[in-house]
Motif scaffolding. Structure first.
Motif, short mmCIF file in Angstrom:
data_model
loop_
_atom_site.label_atom_id
_atom_site.label_comp_id
_atom_site.label_asym_id
_atom_site.label_seq_id
_atom_site.Cartn_x
_atom_site.Cartn_y
_atom_site.Cartn_z
N ASP A 34 41.58 48.18 41.56
CA ASP A 34 41.99 47.00 40.83
C ASP A 34 42.38 45.87 41.79
OD1 ASP A 34 42.44 45.88 38.11
OD2 ASP A 34 44.49 45.64 38.88
N ASP A 39 41.74 46.39 35.12
CA ASP A 39 41.72 45.11 34.41
C ASP A 39 40.92 44.06 35.17
OD1 ASP A 39 43.24 46.08 32.28
OD2 ASP A 39 45.13 45.50 33.22
N LYS A 62 37.23 44.52 34.75
CA LYS A 62 36.81 44.00 33.46
C LYS A 62 36.65 42.48 33.52
CE LYS A 62 38.96 47.81 31.01
NZ LYS A 62 40.17 48.28 30.36
#
Length: 170
Positions: free
Chosen positions: A67, A153, A156
């Motif tokens: 991430d 996240d 995404k």
């Protein structure tokens, strides 16, 4: 002297080596004072590039998570327009078409026989390219990382950013 100088700026390192993330490439910052600089960005699927960083022991940022890597890549791509960003995956599928687009973006001549010549030249930062053949690399994913990849996240956000632009989305 009227020629063209092409430099490979390993901008990725500016964004993924330390805690301090620059506003733009260090090399570009140095050169733009005296030269007209044109830049492009080539990126690889973040899952594959992060996996490669782990494999080679090149994760030099904290926290050392996928991430965080994707967050840093998001900051990097914000410095480029869509027509300046090219993907590794697109290049290996369509080398001639992508090379023409790269050359057009940089306003440099395209050489039809580039794929016959590129293996002659060794470029700093080849990061594991050991073949003179343009081709796909097989994906090797650590099973322990799959959940981290699926729940990131920032990954995404990268997918949303590039869903209609690059050919590396899973």
């Amino acid at each position: 002297m009227g020629g063209i100088l092409v430099l490979r700026d390993h901008t990725h390192a500016d964004y993924c080596v330390s805690g301090d993330i620059p506003d733009k490439s260090e090399l570009e910052s140095l050169l733009e004072k005296d030269f007209k600089v044109k830049s492009i960005l080539t990126i690889r699927n973040p899952i594959d590039s992060y996996t490669s960083l782990i494999k080679n022991g090149w994760v030099h940022f904290a926290p050392q998570t996928f991430d965080e890597y994707c967050r840093r890549i998001l900051l990097l791509v914000k410095n480029f327009n869509d027509d300046q960003i090219f993907s590794y995956e697109d290049f290996i599928k369509r080398p001639s078409i992508e090379m023409q687009a790269l050359c057009k973006s940089l306003a440099i001549p395209f050489e039809e026989s580039f794929d016959d010549m590129f293996g002659i030249f060794r470029v700093t930062g080849d990061s594991g390219r050991s073949s003179d053949i343009i081709g796909d690399r097989s994906r090797v994913i650590d099973d322990n990382k799959v959940l981290e990849y699926k729940t990131s996240d920032n990954y995404k956000l990268l997918i949303d950013e590039f869903k209609n632009k690059l050919d590396w989305l899973d």
